[in-house]
Design an enzyme around this catalytic site. Structure first.
Site, PDB file in Angstrom:
ATOM      1  N   SER A  48      49.701 -69.375  24.840  1.00 41.50           N
ATOM      2  CA  SER A  48      48.798 -68.231  24.899  1.00 41.50           C
ATOM      3  C   SER A  48      49.485 -66.996  24.321  1.00 41.50           C
ATOM      4  O   SER A  48      49.933 -67.019  23.187  1.00 41.50           O
ATOM      5  CB  SER A  48      48.338 -68.022  26.345  1.00 41.50           C
ATOM      6  OG  SER A  48      47.209 -67.197  26.416  1.00 41.50           O
ATOM      7  N   ASP A  56      37.968 -74.155  23.918  1.00 41.23           N
ATOM      8  CA  ASP A  56      38.767 -73.249  24.737  1.00 41.23           C
ATOM      9  C   ASP A  56      38.020 -71.930  24.831  1.00 41.23           C
ATOM     10  O   ASP A  56      37.751 -71.282  23.817  1.00 41.23           O
ATOM     11  CB  ASP A  56      40.142 -73.064  24.075  1.00 41.23           C
ATOM     12  CG  ASP A  56      41.066 -72.120  24.824  1.00 41.23           C
ATOM     13  OD1 ASP A  56      40.621 -71.471  25.785  1.00 41.23           O
ATOM     14  OD2 ASP A  56      42.252 -72.029  24.434  1.00 41.23           O
ATOM     15  N   HIS A  62      42.122 -73.928  28.373  1.00 43.76           N
ATOM     16  CA  HIS A  62      43.193 -73.108  27.809  1.00 43.76           C
ATOM     17  C   HIS A  62      44.583 -73.515  28.296  1.00 43.76           C
ATOM     18  O   HIS A  62      45.575 -73.007  27.789  1.00 43.76           O
ATOM     19  CB  HIS A  62      42.932 -71.637  28.167  1.00 43.76           C
ATOM     20  CG  HIS A  62      43.791 -70.667  27.435  1.00 43.76           C
ATOM     21  ND1 HIS A  62      43.845 -70.597  26.048  1.00 43.76           N
ATOM     22  CD2 HIS A  62      44.667 -69.719  27.894  1.00 43.76           C
ATOM     23  CE1 HIS A  62      44.695 -69.644  25.690  1.00 43.76           C
ATOM     24  NE2 HIS A  62      45.208 -69.108  26.785  1.00 43.76           N
TER      25      HIS A  62
END
Length: 274
Positions: A102, A223, A252
């Site tokens: 991320s 996602d 995610h």
């Protein structure tokens, strides 16, 4: 505090860095917003069999002393990148393989641009250079969407965390939902809101072309945080050799929900035989 490198005990102590395994090659795992180093627990034992694996908590984690999170300092991703390079310097490692999830994907890109000798390969898991839509670019969120999220976080962080966790997980996996909700909910609300603003309002597209370290981009098929096509946008604009691996899963945080799929990709990327 200007820099956590000046913290008593150094960056290793401040960010609770731990090393597992005895391999000759160093593999660094860096988590994203709302998580902490425990998010790697499914894949860590396997990776530690082949590598010296470094895990740590990002400075916003509930596991790190709150006074180390300086809101002025952490307005920019560059400060997270400085934390990372300081950590690697303190551990006296270079030419590492870096797996950033991320927001940590772009943290790794910035760090590699500043100190390329520290990184041999970047693995960018669910990363994005910009979350907001812009002209000629679809990041996945309208500005109004982000403002709604930030207002919800500000007024009732606990409820927001409870509602966001299952959306981020993306699949019906109660254990993973509870795990992420727990780590997210442990964050100090004011710190979480500040980090969310920094992440959601960032535009790091200019960084990509400067990255010369080889990259592997890993992205879930679906996602809610990062659309699949962002992975191909990154590949097209990264300055060095790169490839995209799409996981046939949703959510995610595939390191929690689809770790066998993720490990299969990592085995190929890392050249693990067997």
């Amino acid at each position: 505090m200007e820099n956590i490198a000046h913290e008593q005990g150094g960056v290793v102590a401040a960010l609770n860095a731990r090393i597992y395994g005895y391999g000759n090659q160093t593999l660094v795992l860096s988590h994203g917003f709302g998580a902490d180093q425990t998010v790697w627990h499914y894949i860590l034992p396997y990776l530690a069999y082949y590598f010296k694996v470094v895990v740590f908590d990002m400075v916003f984690s509930a596991n790190v002393k709150p006074n180390l999170y300086n809101k002025e300092r952490y307005l920019k991703f560059d400060s997270y990148a400085s934390d990372l390079t300081s950590l690697l310097d303190e551990l006296n490692v270079s030419s590492t393989i870096y797996l950033g999830h991320s927001m940590s994907a772009m943290v790794g890109c910035i760090a590699a641009n500043k100190r390329p000798h520290l990184f041999k390969h970047l693995i960018l898991l669910g990363g994005s250079p910009r979350y907001l839509n812009a002209e000629g670019y679809v990041g996945g969120f309208q500005r109004s969407d982000v403002e709604t999220i930030l207002q919800y976080m500000k007024h009732n962080f606990s409820n927001w965390a409870s509602s966001f966790a299952p959306k981020a997980i993306g699949v019906n996996n109660p254990t993973s939902i509870q795990e992420f909700k727990f780590s997210l909910g442990r964050m100090k609300p004011d710190i979480a809101l500040h980090v969310a603003k920094t992440v959601f309002l960032s535009d790091l597209r200019r960084v990509l072309g400067k990255v010369k370290v080889p990259c592997t981009i890993i992205q879930s098929q679906k996602d809610i945080v990062v659309p699949k096509h962002v992975a191909f946008y990154m590949k097209k604009r990264l300055g060095g050799k790169s490839k995209v691996e799409i996981l046939k899963t949703e959510g995610h945080l595939p390191q929690l929900t689809a770790y066998p799929l993720l490990l299969n990709v990592l085995k190929r990327v890392l050249g693990i035989v067997g």
